[in-house]
Design a protein around this motif. Sequence first.
Motif, PDB file in Angstrom:
ATOM      1  N   GLU A 157      21.719 -59.006  78.861  1.00  0.00           N
ATOM      2  CA  GLU A 157      21.997 -58.041  77.099  1.00  0.00           C
ATOM      3  C   GLU A 157      23.686 -58.166  77.439  1.00  0.00           C
ATOM      4  O   GLU A 157      24.573 -58.826  76.209  1.00  0.00           O
ATOM      5  CB  GLU A 157      22.365 -56.437  77.792  1.00  0.00           C
ATOM      6  CG  GLU A 157      22.853 -55.816  77.087  1.00  0.00           C
ATOM      7  CD  GLU A 157      22.900 -54.484  77.638  1.00  0.00           C
ATOM      8  OE1 GLU A 157      23.680 -53.733  76.577  1.00  0.00           O
ATOM      9  OE2 GLU A 157      22.595 -53.604  78.668  1.00  0.00           O
ATOM     10  N   PHE A 158      24.426 -58.560  78.703  1.00  0.00           N
ATOM     11  CA  PHE A 158      25.748 -59.417  78.818  1.00  0.00           C
ATOM     12  C   PHE A 158      26.741 -60.302  78.013  1.00  0.00           C
ATOM     13  O   PHE A 158      27.478 -60.468  77.485  1.00  0.00           O
ATOM     14  CB  PHE A 158      26.151 -59.261  80.087  1.00  0.00           C
ATOM     15  CG  PHE A 158      28.364 -59.276  80.621  1.00  0.00           C
ATOM     16  CD1 PHE A 158      28.784 -58.417  80.115  1.00  0.00           C
ATOM     17  CD2 PHE A 158      28.250 -60.124  80.523  1.00  0.00           C
ATOM     18  CE1 PHE A 158      29.767 -58.766  80.370  1.00  0.00           C
ATOM     19  CE2 PHE A 158      29.597 -61.032  80.866  1.00  0.00           C
ATOM     20  CZ  PHE A 158      30.312 -59.416  80.731  1.00  0.00           C
TER      21      PHE A 158
ATOM     22  N   PHE B 187      45.408 -64.947  81.308  1.00  0.00           N
ATOM     23  CA  PHE B 187      42.827 -64.245  81.399  1.00  0.00           C
ATOM     24  C   PHE B 187      43.029 -63.756  81.314  1.00  0.00           C
ATOM     25  O   PHE B 187      43.959 -63.009  82.591  1.00  0.00           O
ATOM     26  CB  PHE B 187      42.308 -65.683  81.840  1.00  0.00           C
ATOM     27  CG  PHE B 187      42.597 -67.092  81.637  1.00  0.00           C
ATOM     28  CD1 PHE B 187      41.622 -67.410  81.100  1.00  0.00           C
ATOM     29  CD2 PHE B 187      43.738 -67.637  81.952  1.00  0.00           C
ATOM     30  CE1 PHE B 187      41.447 -68.530  80.764  1.00  0.00           C
ATOM     31  CE2 PHE B 187      43.692 -69.333  81.827  1.00  0.00           C
ATOM     32  CZ  PHE B 187      42.486 -69.683  80.656  1.00  0.00           C
ATOM     33  N   VAL B 188      41.483 -62.588  80.778  1.00  0.00           N
ATOM     34  CA  VAL B 188      41.709 -60.834  81.524  1.00  0.00           C
ATOM     35  C   VAL B 188      40.703 -61.732  81.530  1.00  0.00           C
ATOM     36  O   VAL B 188      40.073 -62.241  81.212  1.00  0.00           O
ATOM     37  CB  VAL B 188      41.797 -60.650  79.761  1.00  0.00           C
ATOM     38  CG1 VAL B 188      41.440 -58.852  80.058  1.00  0.00           C
ATOM     39  CG2 VAL B 188      42.703 -60.830  78.629  1.00  0.00           C
ATOM     40  N   HIS B 189      41.202 -60.631  83.242  1.00  0.00           N
ATOM     41  CA  HIS B 189      39.596 -60.925  84.047  1.00  0.00           C
ATOM     42  C   HIS B 189      38.816 -59.840  84.011  1.00  0.00           C
ATOM     43  O   HIS B 189      39.076 -58.485  83.514  1.00  0.00           O
ATOM     44  CB  HIS B 189      40.023 -61.000  85.537  1.00  0.00           C
ATOM     45  CG  HIS B 189      40.116 -62.776  85.526  1.00  0.00           C
ATOM     46  ND1 HIS B 189      41.604 -62.593  85.588  1.00  0.00           N
ATOM     47  CD2 HIS B 189      39.940 -63.708  85.429  1.00  0.00           C
ATOM     48  CE1 HIS B 189      41.980 -63.942  85.608  1.00  0.00           C
ATOM     49  NE2 HIS B 189      40.986 -64.175  85.986  1.00  0.00           N
ATOM     50  N   VAL B 190      37.300 -59.538  83.372  1.00  0.00           N
ATOM     51  CA  VAL B 190      36.887 -58.206  83.955  1.00  0.00           C
ATOM     52  C   VAL B 190      35.469 -58.149  84.459  1.00  0.00           C
ATOM     53  O   VAL B 190      35.765 -59.839  84.740  1.00  0.00           O
ATOM     54  CB  VAL B 190      36.158 -57.884  81.776  1.00  0.00           C
ATOM     55  CG1 VAL B 190      37.276 -57.970  81.349  1.00  0.00           C
ATOM     56  CG2 VAL B 190      35.008 -58.774  81.475  1.00  0.00           C
ATOM     57  N   GLU B 191      34.884 -57.064  84.632  1.00  0.00           N
ATOM     58  CA  GLU B 191      33.606 -57.551  86.322  1.00  0.00           C
ATOM     59  C   GLU B 191      32.250 -58.215  85.014  1.00  0.00           C
ATOM     60  O   GLU B 191      31.925 -57.384  84.125  1.00  0.00           O
ATOM     61  CB  GLU B 191      33.334 -55.705  86.320  1.00  0.00           C
ATOM     62  CG  GLU B 191      34.493 -55.261  87.236  1.00  0.00           C
ATOM     63  CD  GLU B 191      34.089 -56.086  88.669  1.00  0.00           C
ATOM     64  OE1 GLU B 191      33.797 -56.536  88.793  1.00  0.00           O
ATOM     65  OE2 GLU B 191      34.935 -55.841  89.387  1.00  0.00           O
ATOM     66  N   PRO B 192      31.427 -58.969  85.626  1.00  0.00           N
ATOM     67  CA  PRO B 192      30.452 -59.456  85.182  1.00  0.00           C
ATOM     68  C   PRO B 192      29.498 -58.393  84.711  1.00  0.00           C
ATOM     69  O   PRO B 192      29.724 -56.847  86.136  1.00  0.00           O
ATOM     70  CB  PRO B 192      30.193 -59.984  86.604  1.00  0.00           C
ATOM     71  CG  PRO B 192      30.876 -60.474  87.373  1.00  0.00           C
ATOM     72  CD  PRO B 192      31.622 -59.283  86.933  1.00  0.00           C
TER      73      PRO B 192
ATOM     74  N   GLU C 112      28.513 -63.432  73.405  1.00  0.00           N
ATOM     75  CA  GLU C 112      28.762 -63.936  72.342  1.00  0.00           C
ATOM     76  C   GLU C 112      28.647 -63.592  70.677  1.00  0.00           C
ATOM     77  O   GLU C 112      28.788 -64.021  69.866  1.00  0.00           O
ATOM     78  CB  GLU C 112      26.549 -64.706  71.868  1.00  0.00           C
ATOM     79  CG  GLU C 112      26.637 -65.536  71.196  1.00  0.00           C
ATOM     80  CD  GLU C 112      25.030 -65.779  70.669  1.00  0.00           C
ATOM     81  OE1 GLU C 112      25.079 -67.408  71.018  1.00  0.00           O
ATOM     82  OE2 GLU C 112      24.281 -64.905  71.299  1.00  0.00           O
ATOM     83  N   ARG C 113      27.918 -61.933  70.781  1.00  0.00           N
ATOM     84  CA  ARG C 113      28.287 -61.507  69.471  1.00  0.00           C
ATOM     85  C   ARG C 113      29.924 -61.415  68.976  1.00  0.00           C
ATOM     86  O   ARG C 113      29.662 -61.390  68.207  1.00  0.00           O
ATOM     87  CB  ARG C 113      27.538 -60.198  69.160  1.00  0.00           C
ATOM     88  CG  ARG C 113      26.988 -59.572  68.297  1.00  0.00           C
ATOM     89  CD  ARG C 113      27.644 -57.600  68.725  1.00  0.00           C
ATOM     90  NE  ARG C 113      28.491 -57.192  68.755  1.00  0.00           N
ATOM     91  CZ  ARG C 113      28.818 -56.922  68.526  1.00  0.00           C
ATOM     92  NH1 ARG C 113      29.516 -57.215  67.776  1.00  0.00           N
ATOM     93  NH2 ARG C 113      30.015 -56.523  69.320  1.00  0.00           N
ATOM     94  N   LEU C 114      30.423 -60.542  70.187  1.00  0.00           N
ATOM     95  CA  LEU C 114      31.768 -60.543  69.676  1.00  0.00           C
ATOM     96  C   LEU C 114      32.699 -61.926  69.305  1.00  0.00           C
ATOM     97  O   LEU C 114      33.635 -61.724  68.887  1.00  0.00           O
ATOM     98  CB  LEU C 114      32.286 -59.879  71.396  1.00  0.00           C
ATOM     99  CG  LEU C 114      32.450 -58.450  72.070  1.00  0.00           C
ATOM    100  CD1 LEU C 114      32.556 -58.713  73.437  1.00  0.00           C
ATOM    101  CD2 LEU C 114      32.169 -57.871  70.928  1.00  0.00           C
TER     102      LEU C 114
ATOM    103  N   TYR D 294      18.952 -67.570  78.172  1.00  0.00           N
ATOM    104  CA  TYR D 294      19.846 -66.832  78.330  1.00  0.00           C
ATOM    105  C   TYR D 294      19.512 -66.679  76.240  1.00  0.00           C
ATOM    106  O   TYR D 294      19.408 -65.551  75.622  1.00  0.00           O
ATOM    107  CB  TYR D 294      21.181 -66.470  78.172  1.00  0.00           C
ATOM    108  CG  TYR D 294      21.516 -66.213  79.811  1.00  0.00           C
ATOM    109  CD1 TYR D 294      21.571 -64.723  80.131  1.00  0.00           C
ATOM    110  CD2 TYR D 294      21.171 -67.026  80.680  1.00  0.00           C
ATOM    111  CE1 TYR D 294      21.936 -64.645  81.467  1.00  0.00           C
ATOM    112  CE2 TYR D 294      21.328 -66.816  81.731  1.00  0.00           C
ATOM    113  CZ  TYR D 294      21.926 -65.719  82.603  1.00  0.00           C
ATOM    114  OH  TYR D 294      22.400 -65.615  83.618  1.00  0.00           O
ATOM    115  N   GLY D 295      18.584 -67.226  75.449  1.00  0.00           N
ATOM    116  CA  GLY D 295      18.875 -67.377  74.084  1.00  0.00           C
ATOM    117  C   GLY D 295      20.534 -67.014  73.319  1.00  0.00           C
ATOM    118  O   GLY D 295      19.896 -66.501  72.413  1.00  0.00           O
TER     119      GLY D 295
END
Length: 405
Positions: free
Chosen positions: A210-211, A171-176, A216-218, A247-248
Amino acid sequence: MTEKHLTLSEVRELDKKYYMNTFGDRTPLCFVSGSGIELTASDGRVYKDFFAGIAVSSLGHNYPRLTKELSEQVSSLIHTSSVYYVENQARLAEALVKNSAADRVFFCSTGAEANEGAIKLAKKYQVEKGEHNRIEFVTLKSSFHGRTLATVAATGQEKYQKPYLPLIEKFVHVEPNDVEALTRAVSDKTAGIMIELIQGESGVHPLDAEFVKEAERLCRAHDIAFIVDEVQTGVGRTGKLFAYEHYGVSPDIFTAAKGLGGGVPIGAICANEKFASAFHPGDHGTTFGGNPLSTRAGLVVIDELINNGVMDNAARSGAYLFEKLNDLKKRCPMIGDIRGLCLMCGVEFKEPVAAEVGARLRENGVLVGVVGSSVLRITPPLIVSKEDIDVLITEIEKAVSSPAR
């Protein structure tokens, strides 16, 4: 005949002698009954419950319809296994599909199982395509996804991972809310992005819209799974059936548990047809999941939320809770931040006094959660009233003015 309960000291003695020491010294309370949002302890004292068993008791305690229908189910049939068809299982799957973005549902017994199954399903989708190298998942720092080895690896908190290093899953963890970091983390090895829309276990932190939309787009761009962990945020907790509705976005896979059974253990993996079809007979299974009892509980909870006003009450009460807490913040310089959504709320103090304030609240008959040193977590049953919230606000103000020492 009245049942005789052990005293708190007797229970603690048995626990210390026979139970695995995974919890250490717990909050010194043992409850024997409940009604509405109230719990009665073994010494007879009554507490108002604004924690709901970590956001589990969605209908409160001893909810008349749930008690009645579970009693009926216990008297007729509790378990048969997934070898056979289960009517309540099929009906609850239908109810969830008709009220969500999912096309198919799989039932298990816990949130960790649901998240584990979501990870398996996303990986299996890539295997079906022949992309066997897509074995990584992107999750967020400060997240919490469960206690199995895979979901511990998914969880972005070192304290949960440290006892089990080296981890067996990647798992790769990124900042929220760091869109650039999220974009960089997705590679030709990624099978999915898994997020909580509100991170509960690290202090009730909602993600930016936005995040979430970029996540979702990625996923759409790379044909990987967009997984939303709704174990805590789902089933009316945020004033809608699932938090992704705010969040739509439309997750490929989302999970539910906690509030779905109103206190009866149940978890669910919910997925659209594209991803759900990756599971074939024998690819996944369960002994207890989707049994007649747990799915009967789920049917009652979903029906009460959607058709009998409980979710509407949650939305109204949640708005009132935030209004009153923000008013309180103006009067109490100690309060630094009020965050969350509806009946999933975090109150952060400017100083590390959360445990003291929580203890003072408990002394005065009010139960809340404590996260770390400075955050109170408020997740009451969805039936909570404005009058109940008024009591909570009064007691928080008293506790903040004179915290326990």
